[in-house]
Design an enzyme around this catalytic site. Sequence first.
Site, mmCIF file in Angstrom:
data_model
loop_
_atom_site.group_PDB
_atom_site.id
_atom_site.type_symbol
_atom_site.label_atom_id
_atom_site.label_comp_id
_atom_site.label_asym_id
_atom_site.label_seq_id
_atom_site.Cartn_x
_atom_site.Cartn_y
_atom_site.Cartn_z
ATOM 1 N N GLY A 282 0.796 -1.214 0.000
ATOM 2 C CA GLY A 282 0.000 0.000 0.000
ATOM 3 C C GLY A 282 0.830 1.266 0.000
ATOM 4 O O GLY A 282 0.289 2.362 -0.148
ATOM 5 N N ILE A 285 6.248 3.054 -2.934
ATOM 6 C CA ILE A 285 7.033 2.141 -3.767
ATOM 7 C C ILE A 285 6.286 0.836 -3.984
ATOM 8 O O ILE A 285 6.203 0.320 -5.100
ATOM 9 C CB ILE A 285 8.409 1.878 -3.125
ATOM 10 C CG1 ILE A 285 9.238 3.157 -3.062
ATOM 11 C CG2 ILE A 285 9.164 0.797 -3.893
ATOM 12 C CD1 ILE A 285 9.654 3.701 -4.407
ATOM 13 N N LYS A 401 20.718 5.610 2.866
ATOM 14 C CA LYS A 401 20.983 5.893 4.282
ATOM 15 C C LYS A 401 21.590 4.698 4.997
ATOM 16 O O LYS A 401 22.045 4.815 6.147
ATOM 17 C CB LYS A 401 19.697 6.342 4.972
ATOM 18 C CG LYS A 401 19.193 7.682 4.443
ATOM 19 C CD LYS A 401 17.827 8.031 4.981
ATOM 20 C CE LYS A 401 17.385 9.392 4.455
ATOM 21 N NZ LYS A 401 17.251 9.433 2.985
ATOM 22 N N LYS A 413 18.413 -0.616 8.286
ATOM 23 C CA LYS A 413 18.340 -1.045 6.897
ATOM 24 C C LYS A 413 19.643 -1.714 6.469
ATOM 25 O O LYS A 413 19.637 -2.670 5.683
ATOM 26 C CB LYS A 413 18.031 0.141 5.974
ATOM 27 C CG LYS A 413 16.627 0.682 6.114
ATOM 28 C CD LYS A 413 15.550 -0.316 5.708
ATOM 29 C CE LYS A 413 15.431 -0.462 4.211
ATOM 30 N NZ LYS A 413 14.305 -1.351 3.826
ATOM 31 N N VAL A 446 10.018 14.941 1.154
ATOM 32 C CA VAL A 446 10.151 16.388 1.188
ATOM 33 C C VAL A 446 9.203 17.102 0.225
ATOM 34 O O VAL A 446 8.699 18.191 0.532
ATOM 35 C CB VAL A 446 11.624 16.769 0.910
ATOM 36 C CG1 VAL A 446 12.012 16.442 -0.512
ATOM 37 C CG2 VAL A 446 11.877 18.235 1.193
ATOM 38 N N THR A 463 16.368 22.170 6.182
ATOM 39 C CA THR A 463 17.243 21.935 7.343
ATOM 40 C C THR A 463 18.533 22.736 7.288
ATOM 41 O O THR A 463 18.940 23.352 8.261
ATOM 42 C CB THR A 463 17.572 20.435 7.460
ATOM 43 O OG1 THR A 463 18.086 19.982 6.200
ATOM 44 C CG2 THR A 463 16.337 19.631 7.812
#
Length: 607
Positions: A282, A285, A401, A413, A446, A463
């Site tokens: 859902g 991606i 990341k 991850k 973003v 930021t």
Amino acid sequence: MRSALLLICDAFLINLSIIIAYMLRFDSLNLSGTYLLQYYEIAPIVVFVYLVSFYVMKLYNRVWAYASIGELSAVVQAVTLGSLGVIALTYLLEYLLPRSVILSSWALLILLVGGSRLSWRVLVEHKKGNGHHGKRTLIIGAGDAGVLVARELKNHDSGLLPVGFIDDNISKQKMRVLDLPVLGTRERIPNITKRCNIETIIIAMPSADSQTVREIFALCKETKLEVKILPGMYQLIDGRVSVNRLRPVKIEDLLQREPVELGLGEISGCIKGETVLVTGAGGSIGSELCRQAAGFGPKRLVLLGHGENSIHKIWLELTANFPGLPLGIEIADVRDKVKINCIFQKYRPGLVFHAAAHKHVPLMEMHPDEAVKTNVFGTRNLAEAADSAGTKTFVMISTDKAVNPSSVMGATKRMAELIVQHMARISRTRFVTVRFGNVLGSRGSVVPIFEEQIKNGGPVTVTDPGMQRYFMTIPEAVQLVIQAGSMADGGEIFILDMGQPVKVVDLATEMIRLSGLEPDKDIKIKFVGIRPGEKLFEELLTAEEGSAATRHKRIFVAHPCPVEIAALEQELLLLAQNPTRLKDDDVFAALAAVLPNFKSCRQMRAV
């Protein structure tokens, strides 16, 4: 009634073509000549043969208001078939028509029948032209896409009236396409819009690079008119161009790169006839993975997700767009090991795309235990279930990341990547990871945040002025993920070519301008400082990994780094002893034990 009128009309035209052919052959206008009197005897049979051939070639099942080359080709085939039938029949009846008459009548009949059909289209378009009203529209791009858009606008009451084209191709200047003029090159857009009283501009160049789109859009913005765009080819998955695909220009149109070239044979062989399971189906991606995988004819598509509303939404969409595709709907949490095993044993998927994850960096800094439960234990549950069910290929979606992680999200991850690599060594299933950066428009990313801030009048919060990120559109990323999955041998970490990094402040500035506003005048940009766990620059590879090219120019493969499996298993065992009451310190210690580079980040938190 319509078919009866066409039959009568065609019967008249058949006789007319043969009579004219006789007159031309014998140079006589006498309709009672000997040869014509002989033809009158067999005229009913000749007409019957032609009408049967017209019926066989489905000339009476076509909508002639939209007649084109395809319809004219059908007319030629039908007349040719009828002429051959007449030759055969008259030969059997021992009544031989002069060959010159047959040849002449063949050409005349094509002209008459084809002309009658095209005249109907001309009449319909004339009526549309007289009654068609809408905003005067300039189409930029007189190529295939522009022509298709113009045809759609002319054939449908879309509220847009095409006036002409803009195209940089010198050979097209002062030419007419679909009876619309090519008015000039892009530099003349401001002048042409004023001279022709243009109200709307459509950019119909789906294969253009981002630099070209940016330049054209800048010229269009000078006019202060409404600008719409036909999405890039990587977004037109089914290749269909229609009026409802037109939309306002978005930031991804200005950042897109060259369209992704897919190895359709490889992908089709990987998906067609297989049961495909998508976790996080859902999400941004996951739902796009479902859309694209559905187009390659899987045996069954299983949607697995935790949020019922998002799963329900993609379920309805797939049911409408792929009515013949069997779907499996599973509301489940990847952290529920027992249920995950049951689901895998139930469907025994041949291909798994694992997109379920916690992804928001600041939130996972606040709740590291939840990051571990989903990103680490959830991945392990899925990987072990895939191994037990005999899955052929398991593709995990990772992130930039995970490289030299400075956040809990990135570190979890990275641990998930290590689990997948470890499973690749001990399982017959091909386990692979696909790593890429930010995707434009995904939930909580973003771009939607900036859009909401602009809508509310600002300020747009960034930021740090030096913050840079890699960006890719969702359809582009998913196409490459599927391609990478089809290339898997097992154990690879595939890296997607993300292009050049983009400054977040530049992204904010461009989005404000897209909204028709001026940065720092209409909408303020406010710098709020780097949040916990964030880095100024993201990386796609560690120095140790390096990369190698694959047979796809947009996909690279990282060299696997050795990992201490014993340390990984030990820390997973410690964390799994009491998963419902994980302490932050225990999570940080486990991550640091497996990922030595993460220690510095843990020490910084303690300062």
